[in-house]
Enzyme design. Structure first.
Site, short mmCIF file in Angstrom:
data_model
loop_
_atom_site.label_atom_id
_atom_site.label_comp_id
_atom_site.label_asym_id
_atom_site.label_seq_id
_atom_site.Cartn_x
_atom_site.Cartn_y
_atom_site.Cartn_z
N PHE A 359 131.77 -0.49 108.34
CA PHE A 359 131.56 0.74 108.41
C PHE A 359 132.04 1.60 106.95
O PHE A 359 131.40 2.27 106.40
CB PHE A 359 132.14 1.53 109.50
CG PHE A 359 131.32 2.68 110.07
CD1 PHE A 359 129.81 2.44 110.65
CD2 PHE A 359 131.84 3.93 110.31
CE1 PHE A 359 129.20 3.59 111.07
CE2 PHE A 359 131.24 4.94 110.83
CZ PHE A 359 129.63 4.76 111.21
N HIS A 360 133.29 1.28 106.75
CA HIS A 360 133.93 1.85 105.81
C HIS A 360 133.51 1.43 104.45
O HIS A 360 133.44 2.17 103.48
CB HIS A 360 135.41 1.76 105.73
CG HIS A 360 136.02 2.94 106.67
ND1 HIS A 360 136.03 2.79 108.11
CD2 HIS A 360 136.67 4.11 106.74
CE1 HIS A 360 136.55 3.79 108.66
NE2 HIS A 360 136.91 4.78 107.98
N ARG A 424 138.83 1.53 117.32
CA ARG A 424 139.03 2.66 118.05
C ARG A 424 140.29 2.72 118.87
O ARG A 424 140.57 3.87 119.58
CB ARG A 424 138.05 2.94 119.22
CG ARG A 424 136.38 2.78 118.63
CD ARG A 424 135.43 3.41 119.89
NE ARG A 424 134.19 3.19 119.20
CZ ARG A 424 133.28 2.39 119.69
NH1 ARG A 424 133.75 1.46 120.44
NH2 ARG A 424 132.02 2.58 119.34
#
Length: 533
Positions: A359-360, A424
């Site tokens: 995602f990054h 998370r």
């Protein structure tokens, strides 16, 4: 500029939350004042993943449409402002609930985690406001088409319409989830909601969201970068085809985020994995087009040999260097995306911090570096300032700091994910000192990388403030490239949205009708004896 101001305020606040996150995950820092880890995580995800991106994209797109299709009419401008203020009010509502610790539900806001109803209403207003603002942009393009019949519309405006069309269709899913499930549930009007249905509606939207971030970066690559490097757009037709393919294949693919969930038939997962892999086609088209543009521009300046054109690219220009590094990093990012969407490989990395690392690389490197590069000419153009040599040098430094920080942080996330570390999760939630010790060195690396990224944010915001108010006054170009004279004429069908909308509707119905029907049919009974849907 109003949109861009909100975007970069969100960048600072969300970036600060990101720094706190990696420090906490390192195990050497505790949050002060009773702030919760998941509260910080929600701030980071919502402000950077939803608010920064949406507001910057709309600021850029309004400028792009005005520049290429003509100044917005008073009615279109009014709609744009209405959309902006509705989005801003919604952002404030959602942010207030997160800060009050009434909405620590992360940016995916999965049930059964429940947020305050004001949070859900705020996010709904952000979506509704974006519809209104997007309508204003589309109206200007439609007006141009009426004023210039039988002519090919400006490429940049066409791309804006494609992106907004995809966004509108995709957000119908999350709007249905919030309005018909999460809002009534958080208000106490219903006792329970069908979690699988809510997740399916979210991911109908959630993967297209990735392309809503990416397509404005592609707009810069296709139409702006060729001008900056002294070249021309390789092919108008190829660029439009790539955007049409993104519109078709970005929405009916969300189930590939749910490959481990038992409530969806495997055959429908297979269909959506196949459709997901189709998205690689416009990405490869874009890679071919961009490197063809670079090579032709270099050879027009006298480059010899197989790679001589590389030396002719303007490596000292931050407006080019930042987006180019984003393009380069999109190669490993895309490879990681194929892993995520592949059924067998997904079993290994699903819900691990590998996904966060991926995602990054995509939104937090490819997209944001392109946005930074665009800001270096867009902000001074709008503010009547000049992007000076000193600020350009700082832009180069900022890009290098960002790339190094992300290389450290994202690489450690990918490796840690392969070792099974969950995404998370706070350090204290890892379930045992020995397990936490296994991943400790990677989390320290993430803290180092995250600190460098925060420094990169500070450098960029310094440049942004200078470009808004303190750089020398003058005129900065809005660089839009011309089409190569050797390019083929664009077929009219590429602008016939009636055809593409029918195909898009068919793909969505094929991909989602039966899975959603199955979910509703097989939903558990509520306490009052009726299906939860």
């Amino acid at each position: 500029m109003a949109h861009i101001y909100v975007a970069f305020i969100a960048l600072f606040l969300g970036g600060t939350a990101g720094l706190l996150q990696v420090l906490v995950r390192s195990g050497h820092f505790e949050l002060p004042f009773g702030i919760g880890y998941y509260q910080v995580l929600t701030v980071h995800g919502v402000l950077l993943g939803l608010i920064l991106t949406t507001f910057f994209i709309y600021g850029f797109q309004i400028a792009a449409v005005s520049r290429t299709s003509g100044t917005l009419s008073n009615k279109q401008r009014l709609l744009g402002w209405i959309g902006f203020w509705i989005m801003t009010a919604g952002t404030a509502m959602a942010a207030a609930m997160v800060l009050l610790n009434e909405a620590s539900v992360l940016y995916t806001f999965y049930a059964p985690l429940q947020a305050h109803w004001i949070y859900y209403l705020g996010l709904t207003l952000v979506i509704v406001g974006s519809w209104i603002g997007g309508l204003a942009q589309a109206m200007r393009w439609i007006q141009w088409r009426k004023e210039n019949p039988k002519q090919t519309s400006p490429l940049l405006s066409f791309m804006v319409v494609c992106n907004n069309l995809m966004w509108f269709v995709a957000t119908l899913g999350v709007a249905a989830e919030v309005l018909f499930q999460l809002l009534p549930w958080s208000l106490g009007l219903v006792e329970r909601v069908d979690i699988l249905l809510s997740r399916t509606l979210f991911w109908y939207f959630g993967h297209a969201l990735v392309y809503f971030w990416l397509l404005p970066a592609y707009m810069v690559w296709y139409t702006i970068i060729p001008k900056i490097i002294g070249g021309k757009i390789f092919s108008d037709s190829l660029a439009r085809l790539a955007f049409i393919l993104f519109v078709l294949f970005s929405i009916p693919v969300g189930v590939h985020h749910q490959l481990t969930e038992p409530g969806i038939d495997p055959s429908w997962k297979y269909v959506q994995v196949v459709l997901t892999m189709m998205v690689s086609i416009p990405s490869l088209l874009t890679a071919f087009s961009m490197f063809a543009t670079f090579e032709l521009a270099g050879r027009s300046k006298g480059a010899k040999g197989l790679f001589g054109w590389l030396k002719k690219l303007p490596w000292g220009d931050a407006r080019f260097f930042a987006p180019f590094m984003g393009m380069l990093i999109f190669i490993p990012a895309g490879a990681g995306g194929i892993v995520n969407a592949s059924n067998q490989m997904n079993q290994l990395i699903h819900n691990t911090i590998w996904v966060t690392g991926h995602f990054h690389l995509t939104v937090a490197t490819t997209v944001i570096l392109t946005f930074f590069g665009a800001a270096y000419w867009l902000v001074p153009h709008l503010r009547g300032r000049v992007f000076t040599k000193e600020l350009n040098r700082l832009g180069i430094i900022q890009t290098i700091v960002w790339v190094v920080g992300m290389a450290i942080m994202s690489s450690s996330m990918h490796i840690e994910g392969l070792l099974g570390a969950p995404r998370r999760s706070a350090f204290s939630d890892y379930g045992g000192a020995e397990i936490a010790k296994t991943w400790a060195s990677y989390q320290v690396a993430q803290a180092v990388g995250g600190t460098l990224l925060f420094i990169g944010i500070i450098i960029f915001l310094y440049i942004f403030v200078k470009l808004c108010w303190f750089a020398p006054k003058g005129e900065e170009e809005f660089p839009i490239a011309e089409i190569s004279p050797q390019a083929e004429k664009t077929p009219a069908i590429l602008e016939n949205f009636k055809v593409w909308l029918v195909i898009l509707a068919a793909l969505i119905l094929i991909a989602y009708t039966f899975p959603i029907y199955d979910i509703i049919q097989n939903a558990p009974l509520g306490s009052k004896g009726y299906k939860l849907w």
